[in-house]
Design a protein around this motif. Structure first.
Motif: not given
Lengths: 439, 352
Positions: A341-349
């Motif tokens: 169970l998490t979130n992500e860091c996929t960048g602004r793009d």
């Protein structure tokens, strides 16, 4: 251990002459409350109290923590090891004021881990707290030693927030309600052998070496910590106090832990679809060796609890992803089916790798947001706190200047920032009704 | 009214089959039947030209073919390029994507294509454009064209194309928050753990890409006879950067003769000196002594001491920051080809 909540549903909060809770209206004397807070801590230089309600044209920033008003019947000091003695929690009768929270807000200064809440409009969807009535402690402190630090402990405001949640909770003393919630972990002998045994694993923010920034468990700084087993009722009953340093959308406020939807959902399904067998409290670490040690201990504890499955929740992103994936790998290697169970860091793009490290064993993940999503919001007519702090003070999702985007805070009061600074926005402990998708 | 150009191969242009696969790029005097079909499905957009290129011609003359295609389109005013559908035809899929990307670079138009999941073009191009999920053969033409047209129509109206599942394109690693209401994460997580522990089907919300591990090469039996090559992603180039390798998101690599060079430091014998053009790290140390990224000086010593057999005549270089996996893979293949020609036994691959 049997935890019984007496829930007092708050329909409105108003200032008045006396303190009372009647017909869903919470009334308290503002001057007395301010005096109580100022008397309790010499480091508070000034305190104001403001009430923000869902639908208000109000923006609140910099928010440091949120706490639900509570009272433990027959006891003082709700948070063990922090505002009270180190005594068992997760057992007994507790009063809770529902539908509201106490927010700790900087009158001037913000910190890396602080967040923003819009009480209405487009921005409201980025924080759970836009749905609650928020009593805001807006305070100035004399913590000059960290005035110009990006990472602040904000001890005075955080402690005031805990104390005031107790202060308001106590208004319900002697009152009763039919709205009762009961949480109790079943004895081993009462488990249904046909259902899978499920354990919850939480990884709390704990990566700063210096004390004062990390999540506390019964007052213990979780940086210097090895995983241990809790009764799941303990988290719901003030065992945790939030840390101050995590980028805010990934952070779990004290309110989030006190109401952890994942704990409540596991209790809800207990005996029907699963046997809920316990809560392993783990942490997030600095060195690889520490990460591996915590993962190893979690897996061993899960095996000893005879868990068939585990849900691992991560408070943070980036470096903590290594703890998250190591923990999932260790559990899977130990024969425990695992959901992350998490979130992500996929960048602004949106194009970056979602977690800094990946594993094919992490084949079951629930994901709640992108920390670096760019958010642009119009001005609100009222600001509680200090809008400029979003741009000036190094909040994780704000900036003073950017070649293309300018400052996070514009002269007309409109703002542009990363989801990173949405107050506890990604709601990884389970509120999150958003997910991530491929576009 | 927006304007679209349609790229297809020799077969769908009616030029001919495999025997005409060498057909050079041209613009048809009349729209091909598929282009007319596409035109009929588009709202507020017309197909203004069909451009055709033989699949073999494209595959064997990529740069030349792209140049010709760009030249042919230079007087045409258009906003959108649709390529294919390419179905399961591998060479066609590769060409559709390659041509589309080149056209986008030249004219800044939005590009769309469609391929079957088994088309190798999917893996090559899905990150760079919308590759819609198409049928296996031309029997699916009508359906595939409709899927593309629906997306183009949305795009023209300024509507969002939607998620990969909704719009039926191959996920391209472009992940954003989706506010379409779903059950709270707590419910989703418990549903998933129940399914996983009871061996029922479940769908992760974060698919992990397959680990594309390359097996470890055989060890060098006798290092004293081995020919060693230096390859770097650290951006070391002659100071005039003759191959114009980009400082970030590189698509180009270079090879530079070091057969008469004893060191990459200043005064090392090469007519020009070296520097880094890599934008992802502090260049001070690398510029002061490029050997610290491409350790030619140490390798020369080892050659003298007889610890290694010889050093390849060239070193090979590109920039690793922001460079996509696809481009890195292609450049790696191209460099490896030269290394084979040079009969290199081992590579010292330096990063930053």
């Amino acid at each position: 251990m049997k935890l019984q909540f007496k829930n007092f549903i708050v329909k409105d909060v108003v200032f008045g002459n006396d303190d009372s809770f009647k017909d869903g209206i919470l009334t308290f004397n503002k001057e007395n409350a301010i005096k109580f807070l100022m008397d309790a801590d010499e480091h508070l230089v000034s305190v104001n109290l403001e009430i923000a309600k869902p639908g208000d044209d109000t923006r609140i920033v910099p928010v440091k923590d949120a706490v639900e008003p509570r009272m433990r019947v027959g006891d003082e000091g709700y948070f063990p090891g922090v505002t009270g003695d180190v005594k068992k929690c997760g057992d007994g009768v507790v009063h809770a004021l529902k539908g509201m929270s106490v927010l700790g807000v900087g009158q001037t200064w913000g910190s890396f881990g602080d967040g923003l809440i819009d009480m209405s409009g487009e921005g409201a969807k980025y924080s759970y707290f836009s749905e609650l009535i928020n009593v805001c402690i807006v305070a100035e402190t004399d913590e000059e030693n960290e005035r110009h630090e990006q990472q602040k402990k904000n001890t005075a405001i955080r402690m005031a927030t805990l104390r005031f949640a107790e202060y308001l909770g106590k208004i319900t003393e002697g009152l009763d309600t039919d709205n009762v919630e009961v949480y109790e972990l079943k004895d081993k002998k009462d488990r249904n052998p046909d259902l899978p045994n499920i354990v919850l694993v939480t990884q709390s923010q704990s990566q700063l070496e210096e004390a004062g920034y990390n999540a506390l468990l019964y007052g213990w700084d979780m940086n210097n910590f090895l995983p241990t087993v809790l009764n799941p009722t303990e988290m719901l009953d003030g065992a945790y106090v939030s840390g101050s340093f995590m980028p805010c959308s990934s952070s779990w406020s004290t309110y989030d832990t006190m109401n952890a939807p994942i704990v409540k959902e596991l209790f809800e399904r207990d005996g029907k679809e699963i046997n809920f067998v316990g809560h392993i409290a783990s942490n997030l670490n600095v060195s690889l060796e520490q990460k591996e040690r915590s993962a190893l201990f979690v897996a061993r504890l899960a095996n000893m609890l005879e868990a068939d499955g585990a849900i691992v929740a991560e408070e943070g992103y980036g470096n903590p992803d290594a703890d998250f994936i190591a923990c999932i790998d260790a559990l899977e290697d130990a024969g425990v089916d695992t959901v992350g169970l998490t979130n992500e860091c996929t960048g602004r793009d949106g194009l970056s790798q979602p977690l800094v490290t990946l594993s094919e064993k992490a084949n079951a993940i629930v994901t709640c947001g992108n920390v670096s999503e760019l958010i642009e919001l119009p001005a609100m007519s009222k600001v509680i706190g200090n809008l400029e702090s979003l741009a000036r003070d190094g909040l994780s999702g704000g900036w003073a200047d950017d070649d293309k985007l300018g400052s996070s805070v514009r002269e007309d009061g409109s703002i542009i920032f990363e989801n990173n600074s949405s107050f506890c926005g990604d709601q990884v402990l389970g509120w999150s009704k958003k997910k991530m998708n491929e576009f | 009214m927006k304007k679209a150009v349609h790229y297809i191969n020799q077969f769908f242009a009616g030029v001919g089959g495999e025997d005409q696969a060498d057909h050079k790029p041209e613009i048809l005097s009349e729209l091909a039947p598929q282009s007319k079909l596409l035109d009929s499905k588009l709202e507020d957009c017309e197909v203004v030209a069909t451009i055709v290129c033989g699949d073999n011609y494209y595959g064997e003359n990529i740069e030349e073919a792209q140049k010709q295609i760009i030249e042919l389109l230079k007087d045409i005013d258009f906003d959108i390029l649709v390529a294919g559908p390419a179905f399961r035809a591998g060479r066609y899929g590769v060409a559709c994507g390659g041509a589309a990307v080149a056209i986008k670079e030249a004219y800044d138009v939005e590009i769309f294509t469609s391929m079957n999941e088994e088309n190798p073009g999917v893996e090559m191009w899905k990150k760079q454009m919308y590759v819609f999920k198409g049928g296996a053969s031309a029997a699916a033409t009508r359906k595939d064209v409709e899927v593309i047209a629906n997306a183009v129509n949305k795009f023209i109206k300024g509507e969002k194309i939607g998620s990969a599942d909704e719009a039926n394109f191959f996920a391209r690693g472009n992940r954003h928050i989706d506010f379409t209401p779903v059950a709270p994460a707590s419910v989703r997580a418990v549903d998933m753990i129940v399914a996983k522990t009871t061996k029922q089907e479940f769908q992760t919300e974060l698919p992990i890409p397959k680990n594309d591990l390359v097996p470890v090469a055989d060890s060098i039996k006798d290092l004293t006879k081995a020919k060693i090559a230096l390859v770097t992603t650290g951006g070391i180039v002659p100071v005039d950067n003759p191959d114009r390798i980009q400082s970030a998101s590189a698509t180009r690599w270079g090879m530079y003769d070091i057969s008469n060079v004893s060191t990459l430091a200043h005064g090392g014998g090469y007519p020009t000196n070296f520097k880094t053009i890599h934008a992802g790290y502090d260049p001070a140390a690398a510029d002061a002594d490029p050997n610290r990224v491409v350790p030619l000086d140490v390798l020369k010593d080892m050659e003298k001491e007889g610890k290694i057999g010889s050093i390849d005549s060239h070193f090979y270089t590109t920039v690793g920051t922001g460079t996509t996996e696809n481009e890195a893979y292609r450049m790696g293949l191209e460099i490896a080809e030269v290394l084979h020609e040079h009969k290199v036994d081992a590579v010292l691959l330096t990063s930053t």
